[in-house]
Design a protein around this motif. Structure first.
Motif, short mmCIF file in Angstrom:
data_model
loop_
_atom_site.label_atom_id
_atom_site.label_comp_id
_atom_site.label_asym_id
_atom_site.label_seq_id
_atom_site.Cartn_x
_atom_site.Cartn_y
_atom_site.Cartn_z
N VAL A 107 0.87 -1.19 0.00
CA VAL A 107 0.00 0.00 0.00
C VAL A 107 0.90 1.23 0.00
O VAL A 107 2.00 1.23 0.55
CB VAL A 107 -0.94 0.03 1.22
N ASP A 108 0.39 2.29 -0.63
CA ASP A 108 1.13 3.55 -0.72
C ASP A 108 0.63 4.48 0.38
O ASP A 108 -0.52 4.91 0.38
CB ASP A 108 0.91 4.19 -2.10
N GLU A 114 -3.87 3.32 -0.05
CA GLU A 114 -4.48 2.49 -1.09
C GLU A 114 -3.41 1.62 -1.75
O GLU A 114 -2.24 1.98 -1.79
CB GLU A 114 -5.16 3.38 -2.14
N PRO A 115 -3.83 0.47 -2.30
CA PRO A 115 -2.87 -0.43 -2.97
C PRO A 115 -2.46 0.12 -4.35
O PRO A 115 -2.99 -0.30 -5.38
CB PRO A 115 -3.64 -1.75 -3.07
N ARG A 116 -1.55 1.06 -4.34
CA ARG A 116 -1.09 1.68 -5.57
C ARG A 116 0.43 1.80 -5.54
O ARG A 116 1.04 1.86 -4.47
CB ARG A 116 -1.69 3.08 -5.76
N GLU A 130 -2.17 -0.48 -9.93
CA GLU A 130 -3.25 -0.58 -8.95
C GLU A 130 -3.68 -2.04 -8.82
O GLU A 130 -3.78 -2.76 -9.83
CB GLU A 130 -4.43 0.29 -9.39
N LYS A 132 -6.17 -4.95 -8.40
CA LYS A 132 -7.58 -5.30 -8.60
C LYS A 132 -7.72 -6.80 -8.35
O LYS A 132 -7.19 -7.62 -9.11
CB LYS A 132 -8.03 -4.96 -10.02
N SER A 139 -3.51 0.95 -13.94
CA SER A 139 -4.90 1.30 -13.66
C SER A 139 -5.64 1.72 -14.93
O SER A 139 -5.04 2.16 -15.91
CB SER A 139 -4.96 2.44 -12.64
#
Length: 552
Positions: A107-108, A114-116, A130, A132, A139
């Protein structure tokens, strides 16, 4: 010779780029991780899958396209994958797989947890991975921006060259492919030709046109330097657009981008620095048309201030755009430090605002005689901190502008008329008829003089003092300087003495006189005056001989 030097410079510059570096920094051990065709479990594996399958030796755009989240996005996935790689290369983004997280649940923290994963938020903030489900992909938002980013990175149809130039050949020489070397030589040639064209347009066309319009001096001394710097800026802009097409190795290209991003704001700063000279020359021309000499002092101060401002703003843009330096903390620290500096330099700031008020209110100008407390002299120069005043002892006083702004200033230089007041004392034995003619002659002297004010003057017999009869002599001169006032006083007083001698008027001074009865064998000390008609004749003679006119 100048053109040859430019040619050699650009040639050496481009040849310095020929050291080969792989765009994707991959350890040999990492290649073994690609045994599985598609592995999108972590940001690390997704990145490796995407770039590895777009390398020329392992070109499989179909597999690379599987790393894209194409939901809701129109277009060929393989074409989008290729364009995405070209965007990252054109932006100078360096991908080091050793720095990419190999954690499925990464996660960032800067993105709200968020998982980015962002590759380079400064250069491409809209391109990120990202998660999913259980897969990490580019993304859908990033994929939807590919076409637009590709057009921005390769504008004016330069993206078409990406498909044309590689057809020249892909054999490697000096670490670059044949089409890249050909593109380098083509850019060198175009740069040389562009320099020739701009030089011709500026040196021949612009200067010739300005000379025809009567502005040859302005063109050669002010506009020509600006035009030359502008031509260099345009060349840099064109180079930054076309050199992206060569798809140079990422590490080399990242340094090239820094050079171009630094050159652009630097050249713009130089252009505005030169423009300040043009603006200052225009204000100087306007200042010569005004009577105020304070404008002449204001123009150099404006020029220095504008140049300092241009340098400051230009430096900030160079740090921000060229070196990717975050200037927000710098400005914040500068503001905090500015408060401390302001507290320590209150007098300096007070003097600065004092100078601003002097230039706005214009209580005096250069050349004015001013008096303020112990200050008494002629203004020579007005600066941002102090005003230089030449005293009548020929010494120089440097007075802080803050002190002048807070003081009462008596500006003798703004006088339209210069007053001259004195008392003419005549002896008590002067008859009233002679006093009348003497006062009448004094008035004629005032009226006849070219520098006196004719609508306001007072010449009257107005007092009887202890030893004299007093005549008030109150007049005004319409003269700009003290030296001319002294000259006019001299002329008036000389005419006054001549009038007194012509009429027989004696000036009184403090004396004690002992009067005795007249002895038969001697005359008394009291003078004998003629009758009133004789005074009229003497006055007419004086007016005719000295003033060139007749009495009414």
């Amino acid at each position: 010779m100048t053109r040859i030097r430019y040619f050699l410079f650009f040639s050496l510059f481009f040849f310095s780029l020929t050291s080969a570096f792989p765009q994707l920094i991959i350890d040999e051990q990492q290649v073994e991780d690609l045994s599985e065709e598609v592995n999108l479990t972590t940001p690390y594996h997704t990145t490796l899958t995407f770039f590895f399958n777009l390398e020329k030796d392992h070109f499989k755009p179909g597999i690379a396209a599987k790393t894209l989240d194409i939901r809701g996005v129109e277009g060929d996935p393989e074409d989008l994958a290729i364009k995405l790689k070209q965007v990252l290369e054109g932006k100078g983004v360096i991908i080091r797989t050793s720095e990419i997280p190999n954690d499925p649940v990464y996660v960032d923290s800067t993105a709200g947890g968020e998982p980015r994963f962002y590759f380079d938020a400064a250069k491409v903030p809209s391109i990120y991975l990202e998660k999913k489900g259980k897969q990490w992909k580019f993304s859908a938002f990033s994929v939807s921006r590919v076409e637009r980013l590709h057009d921005e990175t390769y504008p004016f149809g330069t993206d078409k060259l990406l498909n044309i130039l590689p057809k020249i050949g892909t054999d490697e020489y000096l670490g670059l492919q044949t089409w890249q070397l050909a593109g380098l030589f083509l850019l060198i040639l175009l740069t040389f030709l562009a320099h020739l064209v701009f030089t011709f347009l500026v040196d021949r066309g612009l200067i010739y046109l300005l000379k025809r319009l009567g502005y040859g001096y302005i063109g050669e001394n002010y506009l020509l330097p600006i035009a030359k710097i502008t031509s260099f800026y345009l060349i840099v802009v064109l180079l930054s657009l076309f050199i992206r097409v060569l798809q140079l190795p990422a590490e080399i290209w990242s340094w090239v981008i820094i050079v171009f991003n630094t050159l652009k704001p630097f050249l713009i700063t130089v252009i505005f620095y030169k423009i300040v000279d043009v603006v200052a020359a225009y204000f100087q021309h306007l200042a010569t048309k005004t009577e105020s000499t304070l404008d002449d002092q204001l123009v150099p101060l404006i020029r220095k201030t504008l140049k300092a401002l241009v340098i400051l703003v230009g430096t900030l843009f160079i740090l921000k755009d060229g070196l990717n330096f975050d200037i927000i903390p710098f400005l914040t620290g500068l503001s905090i430090g500015g408060v401390a500096i302001a507290l320590a330099a209150q007098d300096t700031i007070k003097n600065f605002f004092g100078s601003v008020m002097i230039f706005i209110d214009k209580p005096f100008q250069v050349g004015d005689w001013v008096t303020s407390g112990d200050i008494d002299g002629t203004v020579e120069e007005v600066g941002f901190r102090s005003t230089r005043i030449r005293t009548f002892r020929n010494s120089v006083m440097y007075v802080p502008n803050g002190k002048i702004a807070d003081s009462v200033v008596d500006n003798h230089g703004l006088r339209k008329y210069r007053r001259f007041f004195t008392t003419l004392t005549i002896t008590y034995d002067t008859p009233p008829e002679l006093i009348e003619k003497f006062v009448e002659g004094l008035r004629e002297i005032v009226i006849s003089h070219p520098d006196t004010r004719k609508d306001l003057y007072h010449v009257y017999f107005n007092n009887l003092s202890s030893y004299s009869q007093d005549i008030m002599f109150y007049i005004f001169f319409e003269l700009p300087t003290w030296g001319e006032e002294l000259r006019a006083r001299h002329e008036i007083l000389v005419q006054t003495v001549k009038l007194a001698n012509s009429l027989g008027v004696r000036f009184a001074f403090p004396t004690q006189t002992l009067h005795m009865e007249t002895f038969p064998e001697k005359k008394g000390l009291i003078p004998e005056y003629p009758e009133a008609k004789a005074y009229e004749a003497k006055l007419n003679k004086f007016l005719k001989e000295e003033l060139g006119r007749k009495a009414d």
